[in-house]
Design a protein around this motif. Sequence first.
Motif, short mmCIF file in Angstrom:
data_model
loop_
_atom_site.label_atom_id
_atom_site.label_comp_id
_atom_site.label_asym_id
_atom_site.label_seq_id
_atom_site.Cartn_x
_atom_site.Cartn_y
_atom_site.Cartn_z
N ASP A 128 54.21 42.93 -24.13
CA ASP A 128 54.26 41.75 -23.28
C ASP A 128 55.20 41.93 -22.10
O ASP A 128 56.17 42.71 -22.16
N GLU A 129 54.93 41.23 -21.01
CA GLU A 129 55.74 41.21 -19.79
C GLU A 129 55.88 42.60 -19.17
O GLU A 129 56.93 42.94 -18.61
N THR A 130 54.82 43.38 -19.25
CA THR A 130 54.81 44.74 -18.70
C THR A 130 53.97 44.78 -17.43
O THR A 130 52.91 44.14 -17.36
N ILE A 131 54.43 45.54 -16.45
CA ILE A 131 53.69 45.72 -15.21
C ILE A 131 53.07 47.11 -15.21
O ILE A 131 53.78 48.12 -15.29
N ILE A 132 51.75 47.16 -15.16
CA ILE A 132 51.03 48.44 -15.09
C ILE A 132 50.74 48.72 -13.62
O ILE A 132 50.03 47.97 -12.95
N GLY A 133 51.30 49.82 -13.11
CA GLY A 133 51.17 50.13 -11.69
C GLY A 133 49.75 50.48 -11.30
O GLY A 133 48.93 50.93 -12.11
N LYS A 134 49.44 50.30 -10.05
CA LYS A 134 48.13 50.60 -9.49
C LYS A 134 47.67 52.01 -9.88
O LYS A 134 48.44 52.97 -9.81
N GLY A 135 46.41 52.12 -10.32
CA GLY A 135 45.84 53.43 -10.61
C GLY A 135 46.41 54.11 -11.83
O GLY A 135 46.22 55.32 -12.00
N LEU B 169 46.59 55.52 -15.50
CA LEU B 169 45.63 55.95 -16.52
C LEU B 169 46.32 55.85 -17.87
O LEU B 169 47.22 56.63 -18.19
N ILE B 170 45.91 54.87 -18.66
CA ILE B 170 46.49 54.64 -19.98
C ILE B 170 45.49 55.20 -21.00
O ILE B 170 44.44 54.63 -21.23
N GLY B 171 45.82 56.34 -21.58
CA GLY B 171 44.88 57.06 -22.42
C GLY B 171 44.64 56.41 -23.78
O GLY B 171 45.33 55.46 -24.18
N MET B 172 43.66 56.94 -24.49
CA MET B 172 43.28 56.44 -25.80
C MET B 172 44.47 56.42 -26.75
O MET B 172 45.17 57.42 -26.92
N GLY B 173 44.73 55.27 -27.35
CA GLY B 173 45.79 55.14 -28.34
C GLY B 173 47.19 55.09 -27.78
O GLY B 173 48.15 55.03 -28.54
N ALA B 174 47.34 55.08 -26.47
CA ALA B 174 48.68 55.04 -25.87
C ALA B 174 49.35 53.70 -26.14
O ALA B 174 48.69 52.66 -26.18
N ILE B 175 50.66 53.74 -26.33
CA ILE B 175 51.46 52.52 -26.54
C ILE B 175 52.43 52.41 -25.37
O ILE B 175 53.31 53.26 -25.19
N THR C 208 54.86 50.89 -15.67
CA THR C 208 54.36 52.23 -15.31
C THR C 208 54.29 52.38 -13.80
O THR C 208 53.88 51.44 -13.09
N PRO C 209 54.67 53.55 -13.27
CA PRO C 209 54.56 53.78 -11.82
C PRO C 209 53.09 53.89 -11.39
O PRO C 209 52.21 54.13 -12.21
N GLU C 210 52.84 53.72 -10.12
CA GLU C 210 51.48 53.86 -9.60
C GLU C 210 50.92 55.25 -9.87
O GLU C 210 51.64 56.25 -9.77
N PHE C 211 49.66 55.31 -10.25
CA PHE C 211 48.91 56.55 -10.47
C PHE C 211 49.53 57.46 -11.53
O PHE C 211 49.33 58.67 -11.52
N SER C 212 50.27 56.86 -12.45
CA SER C 212 50.85 57.66 -13.55
C SER C 212 49.83 57.84 -14.67
O SER C 212 48.85 57.10 -14.76
N ILE C 213 50.07 58.83 -15.52
CA ILE C 213 49.17 59.17 -16.63
C ILE C 213 49.95 59.07 -17.93
O ILE C 213 51.02 59.66 -18.07
N TRP C 214 49.37 58.33 -18.90
CA TRP C 214 50.02 58.13 -20.19
C TRP C 214 49.03 58.49 -21.29
O TRP C 214 48.00 57.85 -21.45
N LEU C 215 49.36 59.53 -22.05
CA LEU C 215 48.42 60.05 -23.04
C LEU C 215 49.03 60.05 -24.43
O LEU C 215 50.11 60.61 -24.65
#
Length: 226
Positions: free
Chosen positions: A176-183, A185-191, A196-203
């Motif tokens: 909750d209360e999280t800002i997901i930056g533009k672009g 990529l939040i991968g399968m099963g990511a917590i 998150t910064p813009e255009f970042s990748i989380w796997l």
Amino acid sequence: MEKIIIFGVSQLASLAHFYFEHDTPHQVVAFTVDRDYIEENEFRGLPVVAFEDIEEKYPPSEFKMFLPISFKQMSFLRKAKYEEAKAKGYQCVSYVSSKATTWPDLNVGENCFIFEDNTIQPFVEIGNNCVLWSGNHIGHHTVIKDHVFITSHVVISGCCEIGENSFFGVNATVRDETIIGKGSLIGMGAIITKDTPEFSIWLGAKSTMREGKSIDIDSISHKTKG
């Protein structure tokens, strides 16, 4: 009954036709794709017309459009084609499944594709050109900006802000209360527990094995309680 044209002859276009046919008052009258991609003149029993000529045969004053395009290129391809349709003068309809759980104050933009079994809590805002596949939870007061693609069984907790062109893989979770930056990529099963910064990748979400046996958890708990 509004008459609409669906962009594409893909599986997504076929799904869109099915949902509109069975779960809306809209009437699909044709499909359209870029001229270079036309292989047959019919799809699902309806004419296929070159996108370059679409407004001549189906003028935007009489017809609306729906563009169910995939998440390729982080949905920038879908964004570009949506903007082309708008430049031609088309109003784009949205589909919200009758089998989704929503509330009367839900604010949904144009050209959104919201499948069955989405639970969308009060005070949620969803921008233009978003896709929410089946089975997601969107928490209260969350704002989803334009061109976002959310796959299935994603949990977005309350009071989040989802930046445009973000992508969420299956079973991703956002605190909750999280800002997901533009672009992002939040991968399968990511917590995701922080912004998150813009255009970042989380796997992936790493799990670690703790000591002890699962069968002993109850007995350990009883001992702890005294």
